[in-house]
Design a protein around this motif. Structure first.
Motif, mmCIF file in Angstrom:
data_model
loop_
_atom_site.group_PDB
_atom_site.id
_atom_site.type_symbol
_atom_site.label_atom_id
_atom_site.label_comp_id
_atom_site.label_asym_id
_atom_site.label_seq_id
_atom_site.Cartn_x
_atom_site.Cartn_y
_atom_site.Cartn_z
ATOM 1 N N LEU A 172 0.817 -1.205 0.000
ATOM 2 C CA LEU A 172 0.000 0.000 0.000
ATOM 3 C C LEU A 172 0.858 1.265 0.000
ATOM 4 O O LEU A 172 0.371 2.346 -0.343
ATOM 5 C CB LEU A 172 -0.933 0.017 1.216
ATOM 6 C CG LEU A 172 -1.890 -1.174 1.341
ATOM 7 C CD1 LEU A 172 -2.775 -1.016 2.572
ATOM 8 C CD2 LEU A 172 -2.744 -1.324 0.091
ATOM 9 N N SER A 173 2.128 1.138 0.372
ATOM 10 C CA SER A 173 3.025 2.295 0.332
ATOM 11 C C SER A 173 3.189 2.788 -1.103
ATOM 12 O O SER A 173 3.417 3.975 -1.338
ATOM 13 C CB SER A 173 4.405 1.936 0.897
ATOM 14 O OG SER A 173 4.292 1.352 2.171
ATOM 15 N N GLU A 174 3.080 1.870 -2.056
ATOM 16 C CA GLU A 174 3.314 2.209 -3.456
ATOM 17 C C GLU A 174 2.016 2.359 -4.246
ATOM 18 O O GLU A 174 2.062 2.636 -5.446
ATOM 19 C CB GLU A 174 4.205 1.136 -4.101
ATOM 20 C CG GLU A 174 5.568 1.002 -3.437
ATOM 21 C CD GLU A 174 6.422 -0.077 -4.068
ATOM 22 O OE1 GLU A 174 5.980 -0.645 -5.092
ATOM 23 O OE2 GLU A 174 7.519 -0.344 -3.558
ATOM 24 N N ASP A 175 0.900 2.140 -3.621
ATOM 25 C CA ASP A 175 -0.399 2.206 -4.299
ATOM 26 C C ASP A 175 -1.291 3.172 -3.536
ATOM 27 O O ASP A 175 -1.989 2.795 -2.594
ATOM 28 C CB ASP A 175 -1.024 0.799 -4.345
ATOM 29 C CG ASP A 175 -2.256 0.730 -5.240
ATOM 30 O OD1 ASP A 175 -2.949 1.762 -5.377
ATOM 31 O OD2 ASP A 175 -2.542 -0.363 -5.773
ATOM 32 N N ALA A 176 -1.267 4.440 -3.942
ATOM 33 C CA ALA A 176 -1.953 5.490 -3.187
ATOM 34 C C ALA A 176 -3.464 5.264 -3.136
ATOM 35 O O ALA A 176 -4.095 5.495 -2.091
ATOM 36 C CB ALA A 176 -1.647 6.853 -3.805
ATOM 37 N N LEU A 177 -4.054 4.809 -4.230
ATOM 38 C CA LEU A 177 -5.502 4.587 -4.263
ATOM 39 C C LEU A 177 -5.902 3.485 -3.294
ATOM 40 O O LEU A 177 -6.855 3.634 -2.508
ATOM 41 C CB LEU A 177 -5.941 4.228 -5.685
ATOM 42 C CG LEU A 177 -7.447 4.120 -5.913
ATOM 43 C CD1 LEU A 177 -8.124 5.465 -5.704
ATOM 44 C CD2 LEU A 177 -7.730 3.598 -7.332
ATOM 45 N N ALA A 178 -5.178 2.366 -3.343
ATOM 46 C CA ALA A 178 -5.468 1.254 -2.433
ATOM 47 C C ALA A 178 -5.199 1.663 -0.987
ATOM 48 O O ALA A 178 -5.954 1.301 -0.081
ATOM 49 C CB ALA A 178 -4.619 0.043 -2.803
ATOM 50 N N ARG A 179 -4.141 2.421 -0.766
ATOM 51 C CA ARG A 179 -3.806 2.850 0.596
ATOM 52 C C ARG A 179 -4.926 3.692 1.189
ATOM 53 O O ARG A 179 -5.360 3.466 2.316
ATOM 54 C CB ARG A 179 -2.503 3.656 0.587
ATOM 55 C CG ARG A 179 -2.123 4.202 1.955
ATOM 56 C CD ARG A 179 -0.737 4.793 1.955
ATOM 57 N NE ARG A 179 -0.606 6.031 1.217
ATOM 58 C CZ ARG A 179 0.088 6.186 0.097
ATOM 59 N NH1 ARG A 179 0.713 5.158 -0.441
ATOM 60 N NH2 ARG A 179 0.167 7.359 -0.502
ATOM 61 N N TYR A 221 6.117 1.476 9.853
ATOM 62 C CA TYR A 221 6.416 0.137 10.384
ATOM 63 C C TYR A 221 6.868 -0.828 9.295
ATOM 64 O O TYR A 221 6.622 -2.025 9.357
ATOM 65 C CB TYR A 221 5.185 -0.425 11.105
ATOM 66 C CG TYR A 221 4.745 0.431 12.275
ATOM 67 C CD1 TYR A 221 5.530 0.516 13.421
ATOM 68 C CD2 TYR A 221 3.576 1.179 12.213
ATOM 69 C CE1 TYR A 221 5.151 1.315 14.484
ATOM 70 C CE2 TYR A 221 3.193 1.985 13.278
ATOM 71 C CZ TYR A 221 3.986 2.049 14.414
ATOM 72 O OH TYR A 221 3.617 2.851 15.465
ATOM 73 N N GLY A 222 7.526 -0.298 8.276
ATOM 74 C CA GLY A 222 7.915 -1.128 7.151
ATOM 75 C C GLY A 222 6.899 -0.961 6.042
ATOM 76 O O GLY A 222 6.179 0.041 5.970
ATOM 77 N N SER A 223 6.811 -1.928 5.155
ATOM 78 C CA SER A 223 5.825 -1.857 4.073
ATOM 79 C C SER A 223 4.423 -1.822 4.668
ATOM 80 O O SER A 223 4.081 -2.651 5.510
ATOM 81 C CB SER A 223 5.970 -3.062 3.142
ATOM 82 O OG SER A 223 7.210 -3.034 2.463
ATOM 83 N N LEU A 224 3.611 -0.884 4.187
ATOM 84 C CA LEU A 224 2.228 -0.795 4.655
ATOM 85 C C LEU A 224 1.383 -1.745 3.833
ATOM 86 O O LEU A 224 1.342 -1.666 2.595
ATOM 87 C CB LEU A 224 1.705 0.630 4.515
ATOM 88 C CG LEU A 224 0.266 0.858 4.988
ATOM 89 C CD1 LEU A 224 0.132 0.598 6.479
ATOM 90 C CD2 LEU A 224 -0.198 2.274 4.650
ATOM 91 N N THR A 225 0.708 -2.666 4.507
ATOM 92 C CA THR A 225 -0.116 -3.669 3.833
ATOM 93 C C THR A 225 -1.399 -3.873 4.625
ATOM 94 O O THR A 225 -1.521 -3.408 5.760
ATOM 95 C CB THR A 225 0.630 -5.017 3.743
ATOM 96 O OG1 THR A 225 0.872 -5.501 5.076
ATOM 97 C CG2 THR A 225 1.966 -4.877 3.010
ATOM 98 N N VAL A 226 -2.342 -4.579 4.032
ATOM 99 C CA VAL A 226 -3.551 -4.934 4.769
ATOM 100 C C VAL A 226 -3.178 -5.758 5.998
ATOM 101 O O VAL A 226 -3.753 -5.593 7.080
ATOM 102 C CB VAL A 226 -4.530 -5.712 3.856
ATOM 103 C CG1 VAL A 226 -5.715 -6.243 4.673
ATOM 104 C CG2 VAL A 226 -5.026 -4.824 2.724
#
Length: 810
Positions: free
Chosen positions: A461-468, A521-526
């Protein structure tokens, strides 16, 4: 390395802020948490920052399930098991970073709140340890024991690389996500550590206790600071970096094109390369700005360090090169210049790796040194445990996990805002890291095709602004429901509502932080959003908000198990295989973590198994490899199937158990892996033990499989609705090897879609899920309740069609 210049700077800051120190009130609920239970201390004092470490015991609530005695005739309406809230004590490591100006205030605070420590010694490292030695001993009544700085750095580096999955990152300036977090290789050795303090030390690390300083340079952070002060009259290190971030080095440096009018093609030199640092200053008549001189100086020193690092990496044939030291400190301009230098000199073959917690390496190492020497009592598993042993406390004996609820995360590295910057209005600037000891030692799944390239999460999600933006909104919108269920799970505790509101406040604050700093906290993910929520729930003693929902749904589903099995046995073989898969998918609909489902379940309590089947997408499914799976079933049985289960109730009882029952009838051994601790309405290992016992009493196939050890229940080591196959219970990994597992089944949206969709295994695998989120379904080219049924065979086996979810990245 602590120079007299740094000491002078530190003393200057101390004097200028002395009056402020006495007026500061530390927020006891935010910093130095659990101090009353602190057992051991370590400290690392640098030129401007102090890093303190301590180990404490943390008392919190856990939900326990205990089976009722069903040997006698059952009473109508009697639940299968009872739920009780018990107190448990666990271990936590605390690491706190603050400016040296506050050291006396902090020591006073520790002295006033310290109740019972098991040690009389505080381990110390860093160049400033001698300066504050007398103050520490006077305030804390602890003897300061100095440890070797480099040994502590290496120990700390090994610890964070081993225990924090997204510890290392590559810095990419101007990218959508400037932080590209790296998966830690299962074997962290060997690596090169470039520690940039006053000078530069280059250390080759080959194992836990074997390292060697292979080189270094006197041109380092102290050089930048010293020359920068002479050139700009700026005395503060961070101010010097801020100047550099605003400067244009081309005004001061002589470039290749300044000499040759363009590039030097025969040598492969582009026109924009620096030919001579400060080269223009010898001939130019004009004065240069402070910003431009600072930028030129930073480039000169960074390029020198980068070239040295590359030469030593090549000399020792190493590709993992980590940078640390006070020169880095998360400043983007420094990381960018070093990254550029490394890329240039190695032509992209070596990446410059930075560490999220590099500022804590010394204090972590000092703490570990003290822990290895001490022999305090081990923690009881619960307050009711009577047998206590006194073996050595070895932090490396366990796996540790970052507690997102108590960690401040990687702060903004905007060049205009020092991470430790603050107003002088009584607020206390600090940075914290907390790590909890996990009850299980975590290792890789042995069946990962390439553990070093495995990435659990499907979308960053760090690289996908819409999904984030969508998922942050989604989690914030779900807060009311989570709070409601948390309070409902503890009806006999009147203070539950107050704690739930505190949870709401903390988690909402975390979401706001992640909206501004998705890299915290690192890569932002679901997965990280879900895990952060679970950590915050546990922080306020809500260990299992869905416990009563799970209990009720398990009781209801059990009543239909025998009827479901009878219906399946009346079908032909081929019809039964499809019915089993359809039943498994229908069971997976019952996910309280999906708002579309929880809304239905709350508004229509009669919504059941048959209704769920009717909600499913008709074939062909969104991803449909069922025909290949059916053909495989016509062949010889698998030796052993590892099944990562998902939800309680209908999912596990009417979906999973009939499916694995068929596998058992085919002669396949089955290992059911379930969560070690609660998350949403996912079934836990303790609950699954009771359910299996009850089902075995109703079904001879399950009963004989349990007796003959052909059906095994193991903990996954996880407490998440998602699944990281690189951090699984060591015991599970052992069972997988011993049973020669040749089939892995992963069920559910969290485990098979949000994570592991692209996981490559060395054996056959099934990934099954129902898409229960309209936004995600639309993005994948499907609709609500679309089905993903992905059967994969590794290249070493017979080839099969490789399915791809439309709309997801390849």
């Amino acid at each position: 390395m602590f120079t007299s210049k740094m000491a002078a700077e530190c003393q200057r800051v101390d004097r200028s802020s002395h009056s402020m120190d006495k007026s500061i009130t530390l927020p006891a609920d935010e910093i130095f948490r659990n101090l009353e239970n602190a057992k051991r201390f370590a400290i690392d004092i640098g030129g401007s920052l102090t890093k303190l470490a301590y180990y404490s015991t943390v008392q919190h609530k856990v939900a326990k399930v205990r089976s009722f005695d069903h040997t006698a005739k059952e009473t109508e309406g009697e639940p299968l098991y009872e739920i009780s809230m018990q107190e448990e004590v666990t271990a936590r490591l605390h690491f706190i970073k603050f400016e040296n100006a506050y050291i006396e205030t902090c020591l006073d605070f520790i002295k006033d709140h310290l109740v019972n420590t098991e040690t009389k010694v505080i381990k110390a490292t860093g160049g400033g340890a001698h300066k504050f030695k007398d103050l520490i001993e006077k305030k804390l009544k602890l003897r300061v024991d100095k440890e070797d700085e480099m040994t502590c750095l290496i120990k700390g580096c090994n610890f964070v690389l081993r225990n924090i999955p997204h510890e290392a990152f590559v810095y990419v300036k101007h990218a959508d996500s400037e932080f590209r977090f790296q998966n830690t290789h299962p074997d962290i050795f060997p690596y090169l550590l470039i520690n940039i303090g006053s000078g530069v030390s280059i250390v080759k690390v080959e194992s836990e206790d074997k390292f060697e300083r292979v080189g270094g340079s006197s041109i380092g952070g102290g050089t930048f600071w010293g020359l920068g002060a002479l050139l700009t009259k700026t005395k503060r290190f961070d101010e010097l970096l801020q100047l550099a971030s605003k400067g244009q080095h081309t005004s001061v440096d002589m470039l290749v094109k300044d000499i040759y009018g363009g590039s030097y093609g025969s040598l492969g030199l582009t026109g924009d390369l620096i030919a001579s640092s400060f080269g223009k200053s010898a001939t130019a008549d004009n004065e240069f700005s402070k910003e431009d001189m600072a930028k030129s100086l930073l480039h000169m020193i960074s390029n020198d360090i980068g070239q040295l690092a590359c030469l030593y990496a090549r000399l020792h044939n190493l590709t993992r090169v980590y940078f640390g030291g006070f020169f880095i400190r998360g400043h983007p301009v420094t990381m960018h210049t070093i990254t550029y230098s490394i890329n240039f000199f190695t032509k992209g073959e070596v990446q410059a790796l930075f560490l999220r917690h590099e500022g804590y390496l010394g204090t972590i190492g000092a703490f570990l040194k003290g822990a290895e020497e001490d022999t305090p009592p081990m923690l009881p598993h619960s307050l009711g445990t009577t047998a206590l042993s006194h073996p050595r406390f070895d932090p490396n004996q366990y796996s540790w996990g970052e507690n997102y609820a108590g960690s401040s995360g990687l702060m903004s590295v905007s060049p205009d805002l020092n991470p430790m910057q603050r107003t002088r209005s009584g607020t206390f600037p600090f940075d914290m890291l907390e790590m909890d000891r996990l009850e299980r030692q975590l290792v890789n799944l042995p069946l990962l095709q390439d553990p070093s390239s495995y990435i659990p999460d499907t979308v960053d999600l760090s690289e996908d602004a819409l999904a984030r933006e969508y998922w942050l909104y989604c989690f914030e919108e779900a807060l009311d429901g989570v709070v409601k269920r948390a309070v409902a799970s503890q009806p006999d505790l009147p203070e539950a509502a107050e704690r739930a509101e505190k949870f709401r406040h903390k988690y909402r604050h975390k979401l706001q932080t992640l909206r501004q700093q998705p890299f915290a906290y690192g890569s932002l993910t679901v997965r990280s959003l879900l895990d952060t929520r679970e950590h915050c729930l546990n922080e306020f003693n809500f260990p299992d908000p869905y416990s009563k929902i799970k209990q009720r749904e398990n009781d209801i589903a059990l009543k239909y198990f025998q009827k479901a099995i009878k219906s399946l046995e009346e079908l032909s073989w081929e019809q039964r295989q499809f019915a089993l898969v359809r039943g498994l998918l229908a069971g997976n609909v019952f996910d309280w973590g999906a708002k579309a489902v929880s809304d239905v379940l709350e508004s229509d309590p009669e919504f059941g198994f048959e209704q769920a089947k009717r909600q499913l997408e008709e074939r062909p499914w969104l991803v449909d490899a069922y025909d290949q799976w059916l053909e495989r079933l016509k062949g010889p049985p698998h030796k052993c199937a590892l099944f990562f289960v998902d939800n309680s109730g209908i999912d596990i009882i009417l979906g999973v158990f009939p499916f694995i029952r068929e596998l058992l009838c085919r002669g396949t051994e089955v290992v059911l892996a379930s969560n070690s601790s609660p998350a949403l309405n996912d079934v836990t290992n303790s609950e699954l033990q009771i359910l299996t016992q009850r089902i075995a009493a109703m079904d001879l196939v399950i009963q004989s499989a349990v007796k003959e050890d052909r059906l095994t229940l193991v903990q996954s080591g996880s407490s998440s609705p998602c699944l990281d196959l690189s951090r699984l219970d060591k015991e599970l990994a052992g069972v997988v090897r011993e049973r020669h597992t040749d089939l892995v089944v992963i069920e559910g949206m969290g485990r098979a879609i949000h994570t592991n969709y692209y996981a490559m295994l060395s054996c056959e695998s099934l990934k099954m899920a129902v898409i229960k989120n309209s936004w995600l379904a639309d993005r994948l080219g499907g609709k609500l309740f679309s089905v993903v049924f992905k059967y994969e065979v590794p290249p070493s086996h017979k080839t099969t069609t490789q399915d791809h979810v439309p709309g997801t990245p390849s």
